[in-house]
Enzyme design. Structure first.
Site, short mmCIF file in Angstrom:
data_model
loop_
_atom_site.label_atom_id
_atom_site.label_comp_id
_atom_site.label_asym_id
_atom_site.label_seq_id
_atom_site.Cartn_x
_atom_site.Cartn_y
_atom_site.Cartn_z
CE1 TYR A 13 12.51 63.73 56.45
CE2 TYR A 13 11.13 61.84 55.98
CZ TYR A 13 12.16 62.67 55.63
OH TYR A 13 12.84 62.46 54.47
CE1 TYR A 57 11.74 62.07 50.19
CE2 TYR A 57 10.67 60.18 49.20
CZ TYR A 57 11.43 60.73 50.20
OH TYR A 57 11.90 59.93 51.22
CG ASP A 111 11.63 57.76 41.83
OD1 ASP A 111 10.87 56.78 41.98
OD2 ASP A 111 12.14 58.38 42.78
CE LYS A 162 7.06 55.11 48.78
NZ LYS A 162 7.50 56.43 48.39
C1 LIG Z 1 8.99 56.69 48.55
C2 LIG Z 1 9.77 57.14 47.39
C3 LIG Z 1 11.15 56.90 47.31
C4 LIG Z 1 11.94 56.25 48.43
O1 LIG Z 1 11.56 54.94 48.67
P1 LIG Z 1 11.91 54.25 50.09
O2 LIG Z 1 11.42 52.85 49.93
O3 LIG Z 1 11.18 55.04 51.13
O4 LIG Z 1 13.37 54.33 50.26
C5 LIG Z 1 11.81 57.33 46.18
N1 LIG Z 1 11.15 57.94 45.18
C6 LIG Z 1 9.83 58.15 45.21
C7 LIG Z 1 9.14 58.81 44.05
C8 LIG Z 1 9.09 57.79 46.33
O5 LIG Z 1 7.78 58.05 46.39
#
Ligand SMILES: *Cc1c(COP(=O)(O)O)cnc(C)c1O
Length: 425
Positions: free
Chosen positions: A18, A146, A247, A276
């Site tokens: 970004y 997000y 997610d 992550k």
């Molecule tokens: C960071 C994140 C993503 C994207 O993961 P990347 O490994 O950066 O592609 C998707 N959803 C959530 C909730 C996130 O925090």
């Protein structure tokens, strides 16, 4: 290269996240990292209050993960996953399934969080295709979310805070329910259920799946909502025939104070995304986990195959790191550490509540958020934080931290003192 050469070469040839290549924003060079600290050239060790964007949960240079990787290197760093398998991937899948709520028991490994979201969305579309309901091809979510930067993941990010305006007219159109009004720890507000019901009643015939981050919204606004929201949503998904995707890329593995944030509500989805911290933040890796019912439906429909298969699927090094990270998660005192960090963050950040420039203070698990009334000057604030021995990366009005679980009490005091310092500048 010396530091000046590194920074100069970076400016000449490298993009950052970004970022404009013209902004000239301050960059720090990292020489090494250990435990909860990263070593910045010309500065020394600073406490990483970001866990490198939620990922490095168990600390840098972790001896257990290091040795698992070294041992895996001697066997194989990579092998394709089409027609081949290996013990690391199989063990990891079995262990993830044993931790996750039922009925999640079929694991698809992928290369990053965003890709795992794409995979989850594709699974939902293929499920309805196999069921003979191809008209169910849109997605619904809540405001303030997000889910990543790839194409379809972007389409379910917050339409204002995300990149919808930039890509208006190009992105697939999704349905948005308002951000839950019922905050975590606050009484239930029935408006939340009625706005959801309204969305389902109008649009469920077109909707393949509802996707959201359970309880903790991360990069879309660092907001915590009442777990009952998930219970109400799950009931509506059932009633209206919509799949549910959680997610947990940011929240998985203890961050919210539970192993998975959905445990706050005791609800399970049809599909879950993890990423992550799954490898302890050692490398890019993620997993999308579905129920057998869903996997069977996709496999029985036409074409009978799930149409995804990344080159680095189930990469053996990533699986080794993830298995070692799971050893730490299962045998360590992770949830105790998170509870300890929660206490320290509350103690350290609550005094900011009511300060002139501060709009809100929120702490849940190992996540601490100070929401300011005005936009934060990131460059200036980051310099001030580094001077105080702390690495944070604020965005918008949010000064926030999610430190590694190995951060000790003294480091947490330094971290929160620095946040108090810059929030009252
Ligand atoms: C960071 C994140 C993503 C994207 O993961 P990347 O490994 O950066 O592609 C998707 N959803 C959530 C909730 C996130 O925090």
């Amino acid at each position: 290269m010396n530091i000046d050469e590194i920074l100069e070469c970076d400016r000449a040839h490298v993009w950052h996240p970004y970022a404009s290549i013209e902004s000239g924003i301050k960059l720090w060079n990292v020489e090494s990292a250990n435990g909860a600290t990263i070593r910045l050239s010309g500065v020394g060790d600073v406490i990483d209050g970001m866990s490198s964007w939620w990922a490095v949960a168990y600390g840098y240079n972790n001896p257990k993960i290091n040795s698992a990787l070294i041992s895996q290197l001697g066997k194989m760093s990579h092998v394709m996953f089409g027609g081949l398998t290996h013990e690391g991937a199989v063990r990891l899948a079995k262990r993830l399934v044993s931790m996750l709520p039922k009925p999640l028991d079929r694991v698809f490994f992928c290369d990053s969080g965003s890709v795992s979201v794409e995979v989850a969305m594709k699974m939902a579309l293929q499920y309805w295709h196999a069921k003979g309901a191809p008209e169910k091809k849109k997605f619904a979510t809540i405001r303030g979310g997000y889910h990543g930067d790839t194409w379809n993941a972007m389409s379910v990010c917050d339409p204002v805070g995300g990149m919808h305006s930039m890509f208006a007219g190009r992105l697939p159109v999704s349905f948005f329910a308002p951000r839950p009004k019922s905050a975590f720890g606050a009484p239930w507000n029935a408006d939340d259920a009625s706005s959801l019901e309204c969305l389902f009643a109008q649009h469920s015939a077109d909707i393949a799946a509802f996707i959201l981050e359970p309880v903790v919204q991360g990069a879309g606004g660092m907001y915590f909502y009442n777990p009952r929201y998930l219970t109400e949503l799950k009931a509506l998904c059932k009633k209206y025939g919509v799949l549910l995707i959680f997610d947990e890329i940011a929240t998985g593995f203890g961050r919210s104070g539970r192993r998975f944030a959905c445990e706050w509500a005791g609800e399970s989805p049809d599909i879950m995304c993890l990423g992550k911290a799954i490898t302890g933040g050692y490398m890019s890796f993620a997993a999308t986990i579905a129920s057998s019912e869903l996997a069977r439906t996709i496999s029985s429909g036409s074409p009978g195959l799930f149409m995804h298969g990344p080159t680095f699927m189930a990469n053996p090094l990533a699986c080794a790191a993830a298995n070692a990270a799971l050893d730490i998660f299962e045998n360590g005192r992770v949830l105790e550490d998170v509870a300890r960090i929660e206490k320290a963050l509350k103690r350290g950040l609550e005094p900011l509540r009511g300060c002139a420039k501060v709009a809100d203070v929120r702490v849940l698990g190992a996540i601490g958020v100070v929401e300011m009334k005005e936009l934060i000057d990131i460059d200036k604030t980051q310099r001030a934080l580094v001077e105080r021995g702390v690495w944070l990366r604020p965005f918008g009005k949010l000064l926030y931290t999610m430190p590694p679980y190995v951060t000790d009490d003294g480091q947490l005091e330094t971290l929160t003192a620095a946040m108090r310092g810059v929030a009252t500048l």
